[in-house]
Design an enzyme around this catalytic site. Structure first.
Site, short mmCIF file in Angstrom:
data_model
loop_
_atom_site.label_atom_id
_atom_site.label_comp_id
_atom_site.label_asym_id
_atom_site.label_seq_id
_atom_site.Cartn_x
_atom_site.Cartn_y
_atom_site.Cartn_z
N CYS A 195 -5.66 -3.02 1.15
CA CYS A 195 -5.30 -1.75 0.29
C CYS A 195 -4.17 -1.89 -0.53
O CYS A 195 -3.86 -0.77 -1.03
CB CYS A 195 -5.29 -0.56 1.28
SG CYS A 195 -7.09 -0.30 2.07
N HIS A 210 1.26 6.29 0.02
CA HIS A 210 -0.01 5.69 0.36
C HIS A 210 -0.63 6.60 1.22
O HIS A 210 -1.87 6.74 1.31
CB HIS A 210 0.45 4.32 1.10
CG HIS A 210 -0.80 3.70 1.68
ND1 HIS A 210 -1.60 3.06 0.72
CD2 HIS A 210 -1.13 3.37 2.77
CE1 HIS A 210 -2.64 2.34 1.38
NE2 HIS A 210 -2.46 2.81 2.76
N GLU A 216 5.33 5.63 7.19
CA GLU A 216 5.81 5.73 5.95
C GLU A 216 6.73 6.72 5.72
O GLU A 216 7.95 6.47 5.02
CB GLU A 216 4.55 6.06 4.99
CG GLU A 216 4.97 6.03 3.50
CD GLU A 216 3.72 6.17 2.52
OE1 GLU A 216 3.85 5.96 1.39
OE2 GLU A 216 2.58 6.64 3.09
N PHE A 276 -4.05 -3.71 5.35
CA PHE A 276 -4.16 -4.43 6.72
C PHE A 276 -3.48 -5.85 6.64
O PHE A 276 -3.80 -6.45 5.55
CB PHE A 276 -5.67 -4.62 6.91
CG PHE A 276 -6.28 -3.34 7.53
CD1 PHE A 276 -5.54 -2.02 7.78
CD2 PHE A 276 -7.57 -3.25 7.93
CE1 PHE A 276 -5.84 -0.88 8.33
CE2 PHE A 276 -8.11 -2.06 8.30
CZ PHE A 276 -7.35 -0.94 8.49
#
Length: 414
Positions: A164, A304, A315, A402
């Site tokens: 991603c 994100h 995050e 990932f």
């Protein structure tokens, strides 16, 4: 000497808009497209909804020949790239085609084609009747390859794969190639078409996606105390990156300047982000350092934040470390609450959102969040419910993938 890099064209093909203007209007208005799955029967899956591009007919955009030899993910890429190139208005006939390249991002490639061809073989009479287009339709790099072929772009050409974070990996590479004088223009961005039974089922088995099947429209709830997973989306975003003096010489419209980018690795877990956001913090610090921007000068962060319990919190801990856990002018929003998670295409459309926020001085909202998670540091200013009109001069967009991939890009008004 390092060259300056600007954005001169953009295109978006997404569940909430099939062109840049519609997409941006729906982002700022907080309109999502989460709905019950239409592409296949998901009634036996844990999650039964997604952010799909509804009623997609590739023949409305591409020739029959191009449709025959491309997977859905490449079709999305071709459509978004066409928009961005048209928006940029550069004339290849007046350029050396070797000065114009394509660096794209995708996490999964042609999953749909691979599923279909494998199913036909397994359920057939045992004779291998695979399509001669199977391999080129499946290969992840065919998105960049087809954009190049379609437009005659003969410069550097490849696809970056970092789950991603793929789009931001591609944007960073394009940025650096132009800065080093190895290209004048690079078409960059990313795409994915991961809403297929095996891909969707795999994420269901990981318990990564929301299971709010009764109320899919509010399922993506970044930062909410009851968030329970992401909503899978599909589509593509494309940006034309161009050397500044070249853009000026041809009178191009400039959306903004790309001034920094960085990547780090978490070295922690195959799918989970580091709980304290150590790698993310470092990547953001490096990107700001390269951009020569202090944290006090950063106006907007497109997070994100996918609406997962672990990811959102890690995050925000990373951002709090970046700010020294003190109040700044930085505003934060999570637009996946609106668009869904476009996987390898997420970074591209969120870079576009960040740039348009800067152009229009408006920060899009985070929708569906009703009770902010008390574990998120109080010092962080998260924009909820409605868009915020304010001066936006510098923006940052985060992506995490990932495998521990952290990809950060920074843009500035020019």
């Amino acid at each position: 000497m390092l060259h300056r890099v600007v954005i001169t064209g953009m295109g978006a093909f997404t569940p909430i808009g099939h062109d840049l203007q519609t997409f941006w209007r729906n982002v700022t208005e907080g309109k999502s497209s989460f709905a019950k799955m239409a592409r296949f029967d998901a009634s036996l899956f844990r999650t039964q909804f997604a952010a799909e591009i509804a009623d997609f007919n590739p023949l409305q955009y591409l020739s029959r020949n191009d449709v025959k030899r491309t997977d859905r993910f490449t079709q999305f890429a071709l459509i978004a790239a066409e928009q961005a190139i048209q928006d940029s208005g550069f004339d290849l006939a007046k350029m050396d085609p070797f000065d114009v390249g394509v660096i794209w991002g995708s996490g999964q490639g042609g999953t749909e084609t691979l599923e279909e061809q494998t199913a036909e073989f397994v359920t057939g009479d045992g004779h291998p009747r695979f399509s001669p287009f199977l391999v080129p339709k499946v290969l992840v790099n065919l998105a960049s390859g087809m954009i190049s072929i379609r437009h005659g772009l003969m410069g550097i050409n490849y696809t970056a794969v970092s789950a991603c974070a793929s789009s931001n990996s591609a944007l960073m590479d394009a940025f650096n190639y132009i800065r080093l004088g190895k290209a004048k223009i690079i078409v960059s961005g990313g795409c994915d078409a991961a809403i297929t039974p095996t891909s969707f089922g795999g994420y269901c088995s990981m318990k990564a996606m929301s299971t709010q099947n009764a109320n899919p429209e509010i399922a993506s709830r970044p930062f909410d105390v009851e968030r329970d997973g992401f909503v899978m989306g599909e589509g593509a975003g494309a940006l034309v990156l161009e050397e500044y003096e070249h853009a000026r010489a041809r009178g191009a419209t400039i959306y903004g300047e790309m001034v920094g980018a960085a990547m780090t690795g978490d070295a922690y877990h195959i799918t989970a982000t580091h709980p304290e956001g150590i790698g993310a913090t470092r990547a953001m610090q490096l990107a700001l350092k390269e951009a020569r921007i202090n944290i006090e000068e950063l106006d907007y962060l497109n997070a994100h934040a996918t609406s997962t319990p672990v990811g959102d919190l890690s995050e925000m801990k990373a951002v709090a470390q970046l700010t020294g856990n003190r109040k700044t002018n930085l505003s934060i929003s999570a637009t996946k609450s609106i668009t869904g998670h476009l996987m390898g295409g997420a970074g591209a459309i969120e870079a576009i959102i960040s740039i348009l926020a800067m152009r229009d001085n408006v920060i899009p909202p985070t929708i569906n969040t009703t009770v902010r998670d008390p574990a998120i540091p109080d010092s962080l200013n998260i924009v909820l419910k409605d868009a915020l009109e304010t001066e936006v001069r510098t923006v940052m967009s985060n992506t995490f993938g990932f495998g521990g991939h952290n990809g950060i890009v920074v843009f500035q008004k020019i």
